[in-house]
Design a protein around this motif. Structure first.
Motif, PDB file in Angstrom:
ATOM      1  N   HIS A 106      37.665   1.060  12.248  1.00  0.00           N
ATOM      2  CA  HIS A 106      37.028   0.221  13.148  1.00  0.00           C
ATOM      3  C   HIS A 106      38.029   0.405  14.389  1.00  0.00           C
ATOM      4  O   HIS A 106      37.192   0.599  15.565  1.00  0.00           O
TER       5      HIS A 106
ATOM      6  N   TYR B  79      39.296   0.870   6.413  1.00  0.00           N
ATOM      7  CA  TYR B  79      38.091   0.506   6.898  1.00  0.00           C
ATOM      8  C   TYR B  79      38.572  -0.305   8.495  1.00  0.00           C
ATOM      9  O   TYR B  79      37.795   0.291   9.617  1.00  0.00           O
TER      10      TYR B  79
ATOM     11  N   ASP C  86      28.975  -7.992   9.856  1.00  0.00           N
ATOM     12  CA  ASP C  86      28.929  -6.982  10.412  1.00  0.00           C
ATOM     13  C   ASP C  86      28.092  -6.749  11.765  1.00  0.00           C
ATOM     14  O   ASP C  86      28.280  -6.280  12.777  1.00  0.00           O
TER      15      ASP C  86
ATOM     16  N   TYR D  16      26.033   2.751  10.259  1.00  0.00           N
ATOM     17  CA  TYR D  16      26.502   1.868   9.486  1.00  0.00           C
ATOM     18  C   TYR D  16      26.576   2.672   8.117  1.00  0.00           C
ATOM     19  O   TYR D  16      25.714   2.897   7.652  1.00  0.00           O
TER      20      TYR D  16
ATOM     21  N   GLY E 299      32.205  -1.028   9.198  1.00  0.00           N
ATOM     22  CA  GLY E 299      32.294  -2.412   9.427  1.00  0.00           C
ATOM     23  C   GLY E 299      33.439  -2.959   9.917  1.00  0.00           C
ATOM     24  O   GLY E 299      34.575  -2.172  10.089  1.00  0.00           O
ATOM     25  N   THR E 300      33.792  -4.338   9.817  1.00  0.00           N
ATOM     26  CA  THR E 300      34.949  -5.049  10.381  1.00  0.00           C
ATOM     27  C   THR E 300      35.936  -5.436   9.289  1.00  0.00           C
ATOM     28  O   THR E 300      37.069  -5.980   9.803  1.00  0.00           O
ATOM     29  N   SER E 301      35.675  -5.078   8.216  1.00  0.00           N
ATOM     30  CA  SER E 301      36.645  -5.561   7.248  1.00  0.00           C
ATOM     31  C   SER E 301      37.766  -4.543   7.183  1.00  0.00           C
ATOM     32  O   SER E 301      38.088  -3.407   7.680  1.00  0.00           O
TER      33      SER E 301
ATOM     34  N   TRP F  92      28.592  -8.798  14.633  1.00  0.00           N
ATOM     35  CA  TRP F  92      29.879  -8.209  15.326  1.00  0.00           C
ATOM     36  C   TRP F  92      29.306  -7.385  16.311  1.00  0.00           C
ATOM     37  O   TRP F  92      29.546  -7.187  17.483  1.00  0.00           O
TER      38      TRP F  92
END
Length: 399
Positions: free
Chosen positions: A117, A113, A164, A138, A106-108, A167
């Motif tokens: 990414h 993480y 997510d 994912y 994910g984008t966190s 995105w």
């Protein structure tokens, strides 16, 4: 990654390795973009240390202590190192695979993480440059940790996952190199582990302009009502899984494809993890396990085959070249796919030569431009020209 429940009976399956059934398959390798090294990033990431191993400790043979039973041929590496990414993608191209399924958190920015990414995006640049394809797997369990960090309730956790997916839709699902089936992007989810109900996934995907094809592991398909299923090395309860059990698991998986279910097949070399509490094991059997699982996948009705994995050293499932196994697994892929891009087993050694030259010529822009030509030549199948250029660079480095 982790193991999961397996309850199956024994069966016998034939073994062959003639490349039949391979021409119509999309063959992808599952890729972990999560490694960090002190020389490149300033610290050793958890996936090399697992909080128990010390890569700064070097033995008499020059090997660092890492969380792996096998040692990468190029040593422990950083997943943001462009020389490493080039080396990996060239090996994939020469082995004959079509691309990667990237393990994505994910984008966190929580934990590592954000770094994963970033590394995934960097890898995709090299994948596309080589004319290969990509998709993501994912890891929905990360949402649980992000939600805890934000003191978010369940509805807010669903919203985090939906962000997510939004995105992905904006940035990657529409990319021409992203893997699609029937004009819909594929989305394997490992498990799912956190969101285990169809209702959760309906909410998460509700605002997608093109709803991706959701793939789950076999024991999660019914509850999530996923569009399809993907296989994984079936380990559980710390047991050694004999060939009779994992063959039955694969037989059941591929029977689903025959009956019309969307199935992503799986090939794996072994399972031998370095966790404090092991999930279990699958014996490599001198390379026979990989050859057999790959043959079963290629002979199945599955349109997509995933090799699990390219480089999960912590679970011992990597097919990337290592000191212990050399190029065994990539040569098996070449053979099983009938050498469909025209590269030979000997050609597989060339990306390592390029990797070494990149490092030696690191501060010489002129030589690096020559090595850019080498990489381009190797990717395009112009092996003789690439070898000539590498010889010229080597000669100039000796002066």
């Amino acid at each position: 990654m982790m193991g999961f429940s397996l309850l199956h009976s024994a069966c016998n399956m034939p073994f062959a390795s003639d490349g039949q059934g391979a021409s119509d398959k999309l063959v992808l390798v599952h890729y972990m973009p999560w490694y960090a090294t002190a020389p490149f990033s300033g610290h050793w990431g958890w996936h090399w240390t697992m909080n128990r191993f010390d890569p700064d400790r070097v033995d008499a043979s020059g090997r660092r202590e890492i969380a792996s039973h096998a040692y990468p041929l190029i040593g422990p590496y950083d997943s943001n190192d462009p020389y490493v990414l080039e080396y990996h993608v060239l090996l994939m191209k020469m082995a004959g695979v079509d691309g990667v399924i990237i393990d994505w958190y994910g984008t966190s920015g929580l934990r590592d993480y954000g770094t994963i990414h970033r590394n995934a995006a960097h890898l995709i640049e090299y994948v596309k440059k080589a004319g290969l394809q990509f998709a993501v797997c994912y890891e929905d369990r990360t949402v649980e940790y992000v939600a805890e960090e934000r003191s978010a309730d369940r509805a807010e956790a669903v919203a985090i996952a939906a962000e997510d997916i939004a995105w992905l839709e904006r940035m990657w699902f529409g990319d021409a190199a992203y893997v699609r089936t029937g004009n819909r992007p594929i989305l394997p989810v490992f498990g799912p582990i956190y969101f285990q109900s169809a209702e959760d996934w309906d909410r998460i995907l509700a605002n997608a302009l093109t709803r991706p094809l959701l793939y789950a592991l076999p024991h999660r398909v019914a509850a999530t009502q996923a569009d399809g299923v993907f296989g994984w090395p079936p380990v559980y309860e710390g047991r050694e899984i004999p060939p009779s059990e994992w063959m039955q698991y694969l037989t059941d998986l591929y029977e689903g494809a025959v009956s019309g279910r969307a199935v992503i097949g799986v090939a794996f070399p072994q399972f031998r993890d370095r966790y404090e509490t092991s999930y279990g094991s699958i014996d490599a059997r001198g390379g026979a396990t990989f050859r057999q699982t790959l043959t079963m996948a290629l002979d199945s009705a599955c349109p997509i085959v995933q090799i699990a994995t390219w480089n999960d050293f912590g679970e011992g499932t990597s097919v990337e070249p290592t000191v212990e196994d050399g190029y065994r697994y990539l040569e098996s892929i070449q053979q099983a796919l009938g050498g469909r891009r025209g590269y030979t087993a000997a050609d597989l050694r060339l990306p390592l030569q390029l990797y070494g030259l990149r490092q030696r010529a690191e501060n010489d822009p002129t030589l690096q431009r020559s090595l850019d030509e080498v990489a381009d030549g190797l990717s395009r199948g112009k092996v003789a020209r690439a070898q000539q250029l590498m010889a010229e660079v080597q000669s100039r480095l000796r002066r």
